[in-house]
Design a protein around this motif. Structure first.
Motif, PDB file in Angstrom:
ATOM      1  N   PHE A 148      -7.244  10.052 -11.431  1.00 56.84           N
ATOM      2  CA  PHE A 148      -7.589   9.080 -10.463  1.00 56.84           C
ATOM      3  C   PHE A 148      -9.068   8.879 -10.457  1.00 56.84           C
ATOM      4  CE2 PHE A 148      -3.857  11.694  -9.050  1.00 56.84           C
ATOM      5  CZ  PHE A 148      -3.038  10.319  -8.648  1.00 56.84           C
ATOM      6  N   ARG A 164       0.967  -1.434  -0.174  1.00 62.83           N
ATOM      7  CA  ARG A 164      -0.102  -0.005   0.086  1.00 62.83           C
ATOM      8  C   ARG A 164       0.936   1.154   0.023  1.00 62.83           C
ATOM      9  NH1 ARG A 164       0.856   1.183   5.082  1.00 62.83           N
ATOM     10  NH2 ARG A 164       1.092  -0.190   6.526  1.00 62.83           N
ATOM     11  N   ASN A 218     -11.155   6.574  -4.949  1.00 62.05           N
ATOM     12  CA  ASN A 218      -9.743   6.474  -4.813  1.00 62.05           C
ATOM     13  C   ASN A 218      -9.429   4.990  -4.941  1.00 62.05           C
ATOM     14  OD1 ASN A 218      -8.991   9.227  -4.735  1.00 62.05           O
ATOM     15  ND2 ASN A 218      -9.827   9.087  -2.562  1.00 62.05           N
ATOM     16  N   SER A 233      -3.347   1.996  -3.453  1.00 61.99           N
ATOM     17  CA  SER A 233      -3.635   3.237  -2.787  1.00 61.99           C
ATOM     18  C   SER A 233      -4.141   2.822  -1.085  1.00 61.99           C
ATOM     19  CB  SER A 233      -4.798   4.353  -3.427  1.00 61.99           C
ATOM     20  OG  SER A 233      -6.078   3.560  -3.299  1.00 61.99           O
ATOM     21  N   PHE A 292       0.709  11.508  -4.531  1.00 65.90           N
ATOM     22  CA  PHE A 292       0.524  10.689  -5.396  1.00 65.90           C
ATOM     23  C   PHE A 292       1.023  11.117  -6.816  1.00 65.90           C
ATOM     24  CE2 PHE A 292      -3.102   9.354  -2.619  1.00 65.90           C
ATOM     25  CZ  PHE A 292      -2.574   8.161  -2.309  1.00 65.90           C
TER      26      PHE A 292
END
Length: 134
Positions: free
Chosen positions: A46, A28, A50, A113, A33
């Protein structure tokens, strides 16, 4: 004869579990980002919710993985009870090798993420084993 055939089919079903996809590992990562290897500083890359990830070298495919969608689920982890019985769909937006932020573990198949990771596993885990399919 018929009973023997049924017994053999039952044994085959028990010992030869068919996977629906490929198996790998997932770590993770959190912010920042941007920029990404796929679309630089474009915020629109994105997905809402998310649920996105960075591709490890095994699925990076010289950048062809950018924008690919994968369904994945946690299948196991070092600590029992880590996995959540949930399948999610994620979008590849970056390359794991060039992430701006540090993943929880380097060298995994995919880096999710934090939001995506928490949807399939206990967010305190560093890495989990996943099954994934494009």
């Amino acid at each position: 004869m018929h009973q023997s055939l049924v017994f053999l089919c039952l044994l085959a079903a028990i010992f030869f579990h068919h996977s629906r996809g490929d198996v790998g590992t997932a770590a993770r990562y959190g912010p920042p980002f941007l920029p990404t290897a796929c679309n630089g500083n474009d915020q629109s890359q994105f997905p809402s919710g998310n649920l996105f990830a960075a591709a490890g070298e095994g699925i990076w495919d010289n950048g062809a993985s950018c924008g690919r969608q994968y369904k994945l689920r946690c299948i196991s982890a070092a600590v029992s009870g880590t996995c959540i019985n949930n399948t999610i769909q994620i979008k590849i937006v970056d390359r794991a090798q060039s992430l701006v932020s540090t993943p929880s573990l380097k060298g995994t198949t995919i880096v999710l993420s934090n939001t995506a990771f928490a949807a399939i596993a206990n967010p305190s885990a560093t890495v989990v084993n996943v099954e994934y399919i494009q």
